[in-house]
Design a protein around this motif. Structure first.
Motif, mmCIF file in Angstrom:
data_model
loop_
_atom_site.group_PDB
_atom_site.id
_atom_site.type_symbol
_atom_site.label_atom_id
_atom_site.label_comp_id
_atom_site.label_asym_id
_atom_site.label_seq_id
_atom_site.Cartn_x
_atom_site.Cartn_y
_atom_site.Cartn_z
ATOM 1 N N THR A 7 -1.151 0.608 -4.269
ATOM 2 C CA THR A 7 -2.302 0.377 -3.401
ATOM 3 C C THR A 7 -3.196 -0.706 -3.989
ATOM 4 O O THR A 7 -3.245 -0.911 -5.198
ATOM 5 N N ARG A 64 -1.738 -0.526 1.351
ATOM 6 C CA ARG A 64 -0.383 -0.572 0.801
ATOM 7 C C ARG A 64 0.346 -1.655 1.600
ATOM 8 O O ARG A 64 0.826 -1.408 2.705
ATOM 9 N N ARG A 130 -5.295 9.502 -3.116
ATOM 10 C CA ARG A 130 -5.944 8.330 -2.519
ATOM 11 C C ARG A 130 -7.465 8.389 -2.732
ATOM 12 O O ARG A 130 -8.104 7.370 -2.982
#
Length: 386
Positions: A7, A64, A130
């Motif tokens: 990411t 991403r 995340r």
């Protein structure tokens, strides 16, 4: 099996840097409607949450490749206005110690004290991971920009473990909210009260009829008949009454609500002889109603309670809503069946001395808030509450 791409954190100066469909694909029921792209865009485009007013958008996004996997509305703040989590004493203490408190980084929806996810995560992604990546990126950004700290306002309880693992200190607040415990009618709700309190509420409920005032809720296509000047007058009639009142929202914000966010809006009107005497603009989630902006142009006993509390509760029962959050403050809500609910914020100060002082303060404050809950609950007047 292919390894997922890593990411990448991107910090964006406007919500327009993210296409609306990509952002809204991350919004779920726990995110509340105020996290939708159209609401955040209206705050920026209307000149309400903009640098000139102390709000510098720095939206945190994780990507991403070209896929948006997490996001959080975030702002650099030049002051503490419009946050509803009051840290001005911390700023004063920092200033006395020769430390700069502003700007700070705030993860929040401007002017909106409603609990909801602060970090939006795409379906199929590991939420905690995340969230942790985004907070780590926020901390790196805060250090690079020499900010005083990071503040996450009104997150959900489910988000707290990740925040604590990232080193944030928790702060507790209290709001008074109505919960639908399976009521079929307003009388079912009134039956929960002791007889003395129930009779008081019934007297207040009868007041509009005795005053010749009719209440109704406009939603959906019915809002097409509402003039934006009416909404803005409702809003300003309240904030202009107080010496400390500030018009944080512009007229154009309300125009944009009618144009792009009408599907979430509900307007309670109170009319006497066809003339509008009071109103409240509320927002509707899938199962929850949020009270936001109230105003009146004539003073009548119990008018505020009927427009802002009783009428939305009755409508909520009819529509099968699970909860009604009428906003911050207002202990008068307790005696009308709105129960105390904890709200949360999370704070990470980057100066060690200030961080220690704030953590010590918050420890005592949390104990005081938790200690007060039983008494606040007893004040509702429900049967069986002592």
């Amino acid at each position: 099996m292919s390894t997922p791409l890593p990411t990448t954190l991107r910090i964006l100066p406007s919500i327009h840097e993210v296409p609306a469909p990509l952002w809204d694909a991350l919004v779920d029921d726990a995110a509340v409607p105020f996290l939708e792209w159209a609401f955040l865009a209206a705050l920026e485009d209307s000149g309400s949450a903009v640098p000139e007013r102390g709000w510098h958008p720095r939206h945190l996004t994780l990507w991403r490749g070209s896929r948006l996997v997490a996001a959080a509305p975030a702002y650099l703040k030049d002051d503490s206005q419009g946050e509803f989590v009051f840290d001005a004493p911390w700023a004063t203490a920092a200033e006395r110690a020769g430390l700069r408190y502003y700007p700070k980084l705030v993860l929040a929806v401007p002017f909106t004290p409603a609990t909801g996810r602060r970090v939006l995560v795409a379906p199929g992604e590991e939420r905690a991971a995340r969230e942790a990546e985004l907070y780590a990126g926020a901390l790196e950004f805060a250090r690079a920009e020499h900010l005083s700290g990071i503040h996450v306002l009104f997150p959900t309880e489910e988000e707290l473990p990740t925040l604590e693992a990232q080193g944030f200190a928790m702060r507790l607040g209290v709001q008074y909210q109505w919960r639908n415990d399976g009521y079929h009618t307003l009388e079912d709700f009134l039956a929960r009260f002791h007889s003395k309190r129930r009779n008081q509420l019934r007297r207040e409920l009868r007041a509009p009829g005795q005053q010749g005032i009719h209440l109704r809720t406009l939603r959906g296509d019915a809002l097409a008949e509402v003039d934006v000047d009416t909404l803005y007058r409702i809003y300003t009639s309240t904030v202009d009454k107080y010496p400390w009142g500030t018009r944080l929202l512009t007229r154009d914000f309300f125009a944009r609500m009618l144009a792009t966010f009408r599907h979430r809006c509900e307007l309670v009107e109170a009319r006497r002889g066809g003339e509008l005497v009071a109103g409240a603009l509320n927002f509707r989630g899938n199962q929850v109603l949020y009270g936001r902006y109230w105003g009146c142009f004539e003073e009548h006993p119990f008018l505020h309670f009927n427009v802002c509390l009783y009428h939305p509760v009755e409508e909520g029962i009819t529509q099968g809503l699970t909860r009604f959050e009428p906003g911050a403050g207002g202990e008068h809500k307790l005696t009308r069946g709105f129960e105390p609910r904890l709200t949360y914020s999370a704070h990470l100060l980057l100066h060690p001395g200030l961080e220690r002082a704030v953590r010590g303060f918050l420890e005592h404050e949390r104990a005081a808030v938790r200690g007060g809950l039983p008494q606040w609950r007893a004040e509702t007047g429900f049967k069986g509450d002592a």
